[in-house]
Enzyme design. Structure first.
Site, mmCIF file in Angstrom:
data_model
loop_
_atom_site.group_PDB
_atom_site.id
_atom_site.type_symbol
_atom_site.label_atom_id
_atom_site.label_comp_id
_atom_site.label_asym_id
_atom_site.label_seq_id
_atom_site.Cartn_x
_atom_site.Cartn_y
_atom_site.Cartn_z
ATOM 1 N N ILE A 34 0.839 -1.206 0.000
ATOM 2 C CA ILE A 34 0.000 0.000 0.000
ATOM 3 C C ILE A 34 0.872 1.253 0.000
ATOM 4 O O ILE A 34 0.598 2.221 -0.715
ATOM 5 C CB ILE A 34 -0.976 -0.016 1.201
ATOM 6 C CG1 ILE A 34 -1.938 -1.201 1.075
ATOM 7 C CG2 ILE A 34 -1.750 1.292 1.293
ATOM 8 C CD1 ILE A 34 -2.826 -1.443 2.287
ATOM 9 N N ASP A 87 11.013 2.686 6.220
ATOM 10 C CA ASP A 87 10.644 1.280 6.353
ATOM 11 C C ASP A 87 11.919 0.514 6.696
ATOM 12 O O ASP A 87 12.951 0.740 6.066
ATOM 13 C CB ASP A 87 10.064 0.777 5.007
ATOM 14 C CG ASP A 87 9.408 -0.592 5.117
ATOM 15 O OD1 ASP A 87 10.000 -1.484 5.745
ATOM 16 O OD2 ASP A 87 8.310 -0.766 4.564
ATOM 17 N N THR A 122 -4.473 5.313 7.303
ATOM 18 C CA THR A 122 -5.408 4.343 6.710
ATOM 19 C C THR A 122 -4.929 2.933 7.033
ATOM 20 O O THR A 122 -5.322 1.982 6.356
ATOM 21 C CB THR A 122 -5.533 4.515 5.179
ATOM 22 O OG1 THR A 122 -4.228 4.363 4.606
ATOM 23 C CG2 THR A 122 -6.104 5.859 4.787
ATOM 24 N N SER A 123 -4.083 2.800 8.053
ATOM 25 C CA SER A 123 -3.511 1.483 8.337
ATOM 26 C C SER A 123 -4.219 0.794 9.499
ATOM 27 O O SER A 123 -5.123 -0.018 9.284
ATOM 28 C CB SER A 123 -2.018 1.621 8.599
ATOM 29 O OG SER A 123 -1.438 0.350 8.663
ATOM 30 N N ARG A 124 -3.843 1.115 10.722
ATOM 31 C CA ARG A 124 -4.520 0.578 11.904
ATOM 32 C C ARG A 124 -4.537 1.674 12.966
ATOM 33 O O ARG A 124 -3.536 2.366 13.173
ATOM 34 C CB ARG A 124 -3.790 -0.653 12.465
ATOM 35 C CG ARG A 124 -3.996 -1.924 11.677
ATOM 36 C CD ARG A 124 -5.418 -2.486 11.824
ATOM 37 N NE ARG A 124 -5.583 -3.738 11.101
ATOM 38 C CZ ARG A 124 -6.003 -3.837 9.850
ATOM 39 N NH1 ARG A 124 -6.303 -2.757 9.149
ATOM 40 N NH2 ARG A 124 -6.148 -5.024 9.279
ATOM 41 N N ASP A 180 -8.901 6.722 8.616
ATOM 42 C CA ASP A 180 -9.874 5.723 8.171
ATOM 43 C C ASP A 180 -9.985 4.625 9.220
ATOM 44 O O ASP A 180 -10.817 3.728 9.088
ATOM 45 C CB ASP A 180 -9.410 5.137 6.826
ATOM 46 C CG ASP A 180 -10.425 4.183 6.210
ATOM 47 O OD1 ASP A 180 -11.615 4.551 6.176
ATOM 48 O OD2 ASP A 180 -10.037 3.080 5.780
ATOM 49 N N GLU A 184 -12.076 1.444 17.258
ATOM 50 C CA GLU A 184 -13.107 1.375 16.208
ATOM 51 C C GLU A 184 -14.021 0.168 16.335
ATOM 52 O O GLU A 184 -15.151 0.186 15.835
ATOM 53 C CB GLU A 184 -12.448 1.383 14.817
ATOM 54 C CG GLU A 184 -11.693 0.105 14.474
ATOM 55 C CD GLU A 184 -11.140 0.123 13.058
ATOM 56 O OE1 GLU A 184 -10.533 1.131 12.669
ATOM 57 O OE2 GLU A 184 -11.313 -0.884 12.351
HETATM 58 P P1 NAD Z 1 2.771 -4.869 3.639
HETATM 59 O O1 NAD Z 1 3.086 -6.020 4.532
HETATM 60 O O2 NAD Z 1 2.878 -5.048 2.166
HETATM 61 O O3 NAD Z 1 3.693 -3.618 4.035
HETATM 62 C C1 NAD Z 1 3.907 -3.193 5.330
HETATM 63 C C2 NAD Z 1 5.279 -2.546 5.362
HETATM 64 O O4 NAD Z 1 5.452 -1.937 6.647
HETATM 65 C C3 NAD Z 1 6.430 -3.544 5.185
HETATM 66 O O5 NAD Z 1 7.254 -3.126 4.109
HETATM 67 C C4 NAD Z 1 7.160 -3.486 6.515
HETATM 68 O O6 NAD Z 1 8.576 -3.658 6.383
HETATM 69 C C5 NAD Z 1 6.819 -2.081 6.974
HETATM 70 N N1 NAD Z 1 7.064 -1.852 8.389
HETATM 71 C C6 NAD Z 1 7.083 -2.725 9.414
HETATM 72 N N2 NAD Z 1 7.417 -2.082 10.551
HETATM 73 C C7 NAD Z 1 7.629 -0.790 10.242
HETATM 74 C C8 NAD Z 1 8.008 0.360 10.977
HETATM 75 N N3 NAD Z 1 8.252 0.295 12.292
HETATM 76 N N4 NAD Z 1 8.134 1.535 10.327
HETATM 77 C C9 NAD Z 1 7.904 1.619 9.003
HETATM 78 N N5 NAD Z 1 7.549 0.572 8.247
HETATM 79 C C10 NAD Z 1 7.402 -0.623 8.857
HETATM 80 O O7 NAD Z 1 1.306 -4.402 4.057
HETATM 81 P P2 NAD Z 1 0.273 -3.545 3.174
HETATM 82 O O8 NAD Z 1 -0.549 -4.449 2.344
HETATM 83 O O9 NAD Z 1 0.990 -2.429 2.524
HETATM 84 O O10 NAD Z 1 -0.688 -3.000 4.328
HETATM 85 C C11 NAD Z 1 -0.246 -2.059 5.279
HETATM 86 C C12 NAD Z 1 -1.271 -1.951 6.372
HETATM 87 O O11 NAD Z 1 -2.468 -1.360 5.837
HETATM 88 C C13 NAD Z 1 -1.747 -3.306 6.921
HETATM 89 O O12 NAD Z 1 -0.928 -3.744 7.972
HETATM 90 C C14 NAD Z 1 -3.146 -3.024 7.381
HETATM 91 O O13 NAD Z 1 -3.076 -2.746 8.762
HETATM 92 C C15 NAD Z 1 -3.560 -1.772 6.627
HETATM 93 N N6 NAD Z 1 -4.720 -1.969 5.740
HETATM 94 C C16 NAD Z 1 -5.760 -1.097 5.845
HETATM 95 C C17 NAD Z 1 -6.866 -1.223 5.008
HETATM 96 C C18 NAD Z 1 -8.032 -0.269 5.073
HETATM 97 O O14 NAD Z 1 -9.116 -0.593 4.564
HETATM 98 N N7 NAD Z 1 -7.895 0.912 5.639
HETATM 99 C C19 NAD Z 1 -6.899 -2.269 4.070
HETATM 100 C C20 NAD Z 1 -5.811 -3.135 3.984
HETATM 101 C C21 NAD Z 1 -4.720 -2.979 4.825
#
Ligand code: NAD
Length: 333
Positions: free
Chosen positions: A159, A178, A235-237, A261, A266
């Protein structure tokens, strides 16, 4: 075989049913849909089921997994990418199969990130209402041009990378942080340490998973490092942000705008219509009083393409479990 599917809305049922119909191997699978979340109280709904299918706010801690296992449940199918709600060790101890949907249109979440940024920046939500009421005044709708601004992306996975492509395409200077950045990021921006990213960015957007090490990574200290007037997007967690600290930063006017988001608490609010209910969450209510705060209810993933992908991958994971075949989406427990 019966599967208890928790936390479902009509749209979940539509896409899961459609995808299952294309899976002749699963003709004898019966889906038992529930709108309630999986908790210790709702475990009995999985009686006679061999698998449960769950979403982001379902509880999969050790007591819940123990109770499910006691009912004969052997597989956990997550309809999401993040699995911070799963006690991986407990699942491993019980020998349960757990699989997730690692990627279901990362662009959907990245595009929603841009939608949030531009809504807050260009005030399109306010303009919509104004124009409908015959008010064409522009006062209060002033934004900034994104071209040339610095965008800091925390988490350069699928993402984060899709988000980097979007902002790079808009002519922004893109910074990323990252511990293990995707090598494709090198053509889009520069990897820097988190403090440097926070200090230089006009927009900081979070795309890393919620882990013990990332919980409250945005706190009083990290907010103080941010550029005055910058925008924070999550938009992550929800747990990545210490909400009380963000509220303080908004009140002091140091933080310029907040778009979320996801929200730490939540699970008690999102994914259902609460119109007419009294919401007990004072922190959430306070957030909604700021004109420079925009909240959406965890809809970043919510596109037709992503819903199709979630459903298809969920049944693929079930297929792997039933055949005892290797599964790339299996969570190593
Ligand atoms: P991904 O596993 O492809 O990427 C996550 C990245 O975060 C990895 O490259 C990892 O090395 C990095 N990371 C780990 N620890 C870190 C830190 N301390 N600082 C910086 N980077 C760090 O995951 P993704 O598919 O890109 O998804 C990311 C997040 O988005 C998911 O964990 C999920 O929580 C969230 N998400 C949200 C929605 C939504 O509807 N809002 C939908 C899907 C996923």
């Amino acid at each position: 075989m019966q599967i208890a599917i928790y936390s479902t809305q009509p749209y979940d049922r539509r896409f899961l049913d459609e995808a299952l119909a294309h899976h002749p191997a699963h003709a004898d699978v019966t889906l038992r849909y529930y709108d309630v979340a999986l908790t210790a109280d709702t475990v009995p709904l999985a009686q006679d089921c061999q698998a449960v299918c769950v979403f982001v706010n379902d509880i999969l801690d050790a007591p819940v997994l123990d109770a499910l296992h006691g009912l004969g449940v052997r597989a956990v199918l997550l309809r999401c990418a993040g699995f911070n709600n799963l006690d991986v060790q407990a699942a491993g101890r019980l020998g349960m199969f757990a699989a997730r949907v690692p990627a279901y249109a990362p662009e959907a979440v990245a595009e929603h990130t841009l939608a949030l940024v531009q809504t807050l920046n260009r005030h399109t939500h306010r303009a919509y209402n104004r124009v409908r009421e015959g008010n064409f005044a522009l006062d209060g709708l002033l934004g900034v041009t994104l071209h040339g601004k610095t965008v800091g992306i925390v988490g350069l996975g699928q993402i984060g990378l899709a988000t980097a492509r979007i902002f790079h395409g808009l002519g922004c200077r893109v910074l990323g942080h990252d511990p293990a950045p995707d090598p494709h990021f090198a053509t889009l921006g520069k990897v820097v340490a988190l403090p440097a990213l926070l200090a230089a960015s006009d927009i900081v957007t979070l795309h890393c998973p919620l882990l013990e090490s990332t919980r409250h990574m945005i706190n009083q200290a990290s907010l103080a490092r941010m550029k005055p007037g910058a925008m924070l997007v999550n938009t992550s967690r929800g747990g990545l942000i210490e909400t009380a600290a963000v509220i303080d930063a908004l009140k002091s006017r140091h933080l310029g705008a907040l778009a979320i988001d996801v929200y730490e608490q939540e699970s008690a609010l999102f994914f259902r219509d609460r119109l007419g209910d009294i919401l007990d969450d004072d922190v959430f209510q306070l957030l909604l009083t700021f004109p420079n705060v925009l909240v959406t209810g965890h809809q970043g993933f919510f596109t037709v393409e992503a819903m199709r992908e979630i459903a298809a991958t969920t049944w693929h994971n079930l297929d792997c479990y039933l055949r005892g075949a290797p599964c790339a989406n299996r969570i190593s427990c």
